[in-house]
Design an enzyme around this catalytic site. Structure first.
Site, PDB file in Angstrom:
ATOM      1  N   ALA A  89       6.524  -4.508  -0.397  1.00 32.83           N
ATOM      2  CA  ALA A  89       5.701  -2.932   0.156  1.00 32.83           C
ATOM      3  C   ALA A  89       5.956  -3.307   1.490  1.00 32.83           C
ATOM      4  O   ALA A  89       5.107  -1.945   2.010  1.00 32.83           O
ATOM      5  CB  ALA A  89       4.358  -3.743  -0.426  1.00 32.83           C
ATOM      6  N   ALA A  90       6.702  -3.722   2.259  1.00 34.51           N
ATOM      7  CA  ALA A  90       7.135  -3.568   3.563  1.00 34.51           C
ATOM      8  C   ALA A  90       7.731  -1.834   3.478  1.00 34.51           C
ATOM      9  O   ALA A  90       7.236  -1.212   4.791  1.00 34.51           O
ATOM     10  CB  ALA A  90       8.082  -4.498   3.807  1.00 34.51           C
ATOM     11  N   GLY A  91       8.860  -1.363   2.364  1.00 33.56           N
ATOM     12  CA  GLY A  91       8.427  -0.170   2.740  1.00 33.56           C
ATOM     13  C   GLY A  91       8.060   0.866   2.116  1.00 33.56           C
ATOM     14  O   GLY A  91       7.995   1.615   3.380  1.00 33.56           O
TER      15      GLY A  91
END
Length: 304
Positions: A244-246
């Site tokens: 979920a960083a992107g």
């Protein structure tokens, strides 16, 4: 307002010592169940960053549906555009190694039947932003993009998972967000020889009038917009996992643009959000809130 048309999933996440190779089985000690899906993640990220957000998509009528929507509902994302279908709620199967790298397999389920009908009924306008990804049918993405473009709003396409975008979709996109692999897929789809993400970004901006943002992991981000180059380093953080960083980057970036920030400041907010997401496990549980994003972005400005 930000409208997100995209996938809604349940993530089944297991920690492993190392990621498996082809044909290999690797054992993990257990697994956790988290809400996820790129559409849902980006909707939550934009909402936690401070934007008014509506999510359009589809879930099943099964036991996973309410879990998939729980955090979105708790944080105030408008879910009135989420359809309930007979297909199962989408699911992602995620392995995370001890260094935070991951492998992900996604089963589309109800996402494969998602339609933007609810989006077409919304009173869209020039101040609105549409976020798209590639976990719903391409024809539905095109219809959503054309509806927002006709209303005068901005369309942001996160080309993930990587696929060749149709020419008609590209003609409705204002901003493209990719990682390094997705940048290569995009260049190949366009028949361009460029292999460096920045070269692709510069050419897409110059030749197609589409601003392009390439996220580079720990190396930060490079972007071209209106003939201007932007190159920003990522804040230094301790990585727990990169899931979920992107999506956190994309949601916070879109929220900053919707709030009136300029392109460079929106990139800083996106970088701060993506970096913070890396410090926590899980997909949606790792997505940061506006105050901490603003604080880390300000700290990064002071140290650069």
């Amino acid at each position: 307002m930000i409208v997100v048309f995209g996938s809604i999933n349940i993530d089944l996440v297991t920690p492993v010592e190392r990621l498996p190779g082809a044909g290999e089985t690797v054992l993990g000690p257990g697994y956790a169940i988290h809400p996820g899906g790129k559409g849902a993640n980006q909707a939550l990220a934009a909402r936690r960053a401070g934007a008014d957000v509506a999510l359009v998509g589809a879930v099943g009528r099964d036991g996973f549906a309410e879990t998939a929507l729980a955090l979105l509902a708790a944080d105030g994302v408008d879910l009135s555009g989420v359809a309930r279908l007979d297909e199962p709620t989408g699911a992602a199967f995620i392995a995370i190694d001890r260094d935070g790298a991951n492998q992900i397999i996604v089963a589309a389920g109800a996402n494969a039947a998602a339609e933007p009908d609810a989006l077409r009924r919304m009173p869209l306008g020039a101040k609105d932003v549409l976020l798209l990804q590639c976990e719903v049918p391409a024809a539905a993405n095109l219809a959503a993009a054309q509806a927002m473009k006709a209303a005068g709003g901005r369309v942001i396409l996160n080309l993930a998972p990587a696929e060749a975008p149709a020419a008609a979709l590209l003609s409705s996109v204002h901003i493209m967000i990719v990682n390094e692999h997705e940048a290569l897929v995009l260049a190949q789809a366009l028949g361009w020889p460029e292999r460096d993400p920045e070269a692709t970004a510069q050419r897409l901006d110059a030749e197609r009038g589409i601003a392009m943002v390439a996220t580079l992991g720990a190396a930060g981000v490079v972007a071209w917009q209106g003939g201007t180059r932007h190159r920003l380093p990522a804040p230094q953080v301790t990585v727990v996992d990169t899931v979920a960083a992107g999506d956190s980057f994309t949601g916070a970036f879109a929220a900053a643009l919707a709030a009136g920030s300029d392109f460079a400041q929106a990139l800083r907010h996106g970088l701060a959000a993506g970096s913070l997401a890396c410090t926590r496990p899980g997909a949606q549980p790792s997505i940061p809130y506006g105050a901490e994003i603003t604080a880390l972005a300000a700290e990064s400005d002071r140290t650069q």
